[in-house]
Design an enzyme around this catalytic site. Structure first.
Site: not given
Length: 326
Positions: A69, A73, A104, A204
């Site tokens: 992740r 990001h 975040n 995921h």
């Protein structure tokens, strides 16, 4: 007079050829990402990162999901340049860094710590050579492999950003309640196709979401929804409470995420949206039925993601610390 005109024409042609040659040389000399970028300057870079990351994952099994992740990001906001790693506590910059942006705030500390540990080990072995952006790309790849996912080469040579601003984040990252159509537009703006987008969503399968930010789909399997409500009952008093995106094989990188979608077991509204939108469903169906296809496409999509907006050469720097700009 005709001879003079001919000479001027020849001189002009030669000048244009020389300019074209210089331009071609400049293009050829432009820095390029390469798996062998550190062959001479830090030949053990991949082994050092791999050892540190594997130890971190053994100690904290949530590291893999968090690092994937974190990589996403970072790359989606001004490119893969380690700007998301800058800590509000360590930076002397006037503006709040990306890490302080609302979306975040739930990025897990284990992921930041994994990169910081790898950076410390590399600074001891090859001071001032390996960028934080490259470390994050290698860490994400290694963790996918540790959990049983595909292994693939990572092109290196990214430079770190010398700035990080939370104001750059809004609008550059998908929200959990986003429609598939909107996500396709967002990913396209980064040069990523719908096929690559759906493949990347497969991360995921080892992910988790904080209860307060999950954005549950009201069309969830009713039994699954009740179980989620029980699991998240205390999140208001403890915001760190989280749940797995894939409840079937949460610690294995596989195709179960896609198999869960038609059963109403996709945790987020944005997960279910991929199944309901025909242009993305076709890929989700393919990956649900074929692990090899998923692994191949995921590896290719990660390589594409890792090339989004990269800085090379003088466009960036190699930061001494990943959590600070100075």
């Amino acid at each position: 007079m005709g001879g003079a005109l001919l000479r001027r024409s020849l001189l002009l042609s030669l000048a244009l050829l020389a300019a074209a040659s210089c331009a071609a040389t400049a293009v050829a000399a432009a820095p390029r990402l390469s798996p062998n970028y550190y062959r001479h300057s830090c030949p053990r870079v991949e082994r050092i990162v791999s050892d540190v990351i594997a130890a971190k994952q053994r100690a904290n099994p949530s590291t893999a999901a968090g690092t994937l992740r974190l990589f996403f990001h970072d790359c989606f906001v001004n490119g893969c340049d380690a700007s998301v790693l800058v800590s509000p506590l360590s930076s002397s910059a006037a503006a709040a860094p990306e890490r302080a942006a609302e979306i975040n705030l739930s990025l897990p500390g284990d992921a930041f710590d994994a990169v910081d540990r790898a950076k410390a080990a590399l600074e001891a072995a090859c001071p001032g050579v390996v960028s934080c952006a490259d470390i994050l790309a290698l860490a994400a790849r290694d963790l996918v492999g540790i959990l049983g996912g595909p292994r693939f080469p990572v092109a290196l040579g990214r430079r770190d950003s010398a700035r990080s601003d939370a104001r750059d984040v809004e609008g550059n990252l998908p929200r959990t309640n986003m429609s598939a159509r909107a996500m396709v537009r967002l990913f396209a703006s980064k040069g990523i196709t719908p096929r690559e987008m759906v493949a990347l969503a497969g991360a995921h399968t080892v992910g988790f979401s904080h209860c307060g930010a999950a954005g549950f789909d009201p069309r969830l399997n009713p039994e699954f929804a009740r179980a989620l409500q029980r699991s998240c009952a205390g999140y208001r008093s403890d915001p760190t409470v989280s749940i797995f995106n894939d409840i079937v094989t949460p610690r294995v990188f596989d195709e179960a995420y896609y198999k869960n979608l038609p059963r109403g077991l996709g945790l987020l509204a944005s997960d279910a949206a991929l199944w309901e939108y025909a242009p993305t469903r076709v890929f989700a169906e393919r990956y649900a039925a074929n692990r090899t296809a998923f692994f191949e496409d995921f590896a290719a999509a990660m390589q594409r993601l890792g090339a989004v907006g990269v800085k090379t050469g003088r466009q960036g720097v190699v930061r001494r610390r990943c959590d600070a700009l100075d």
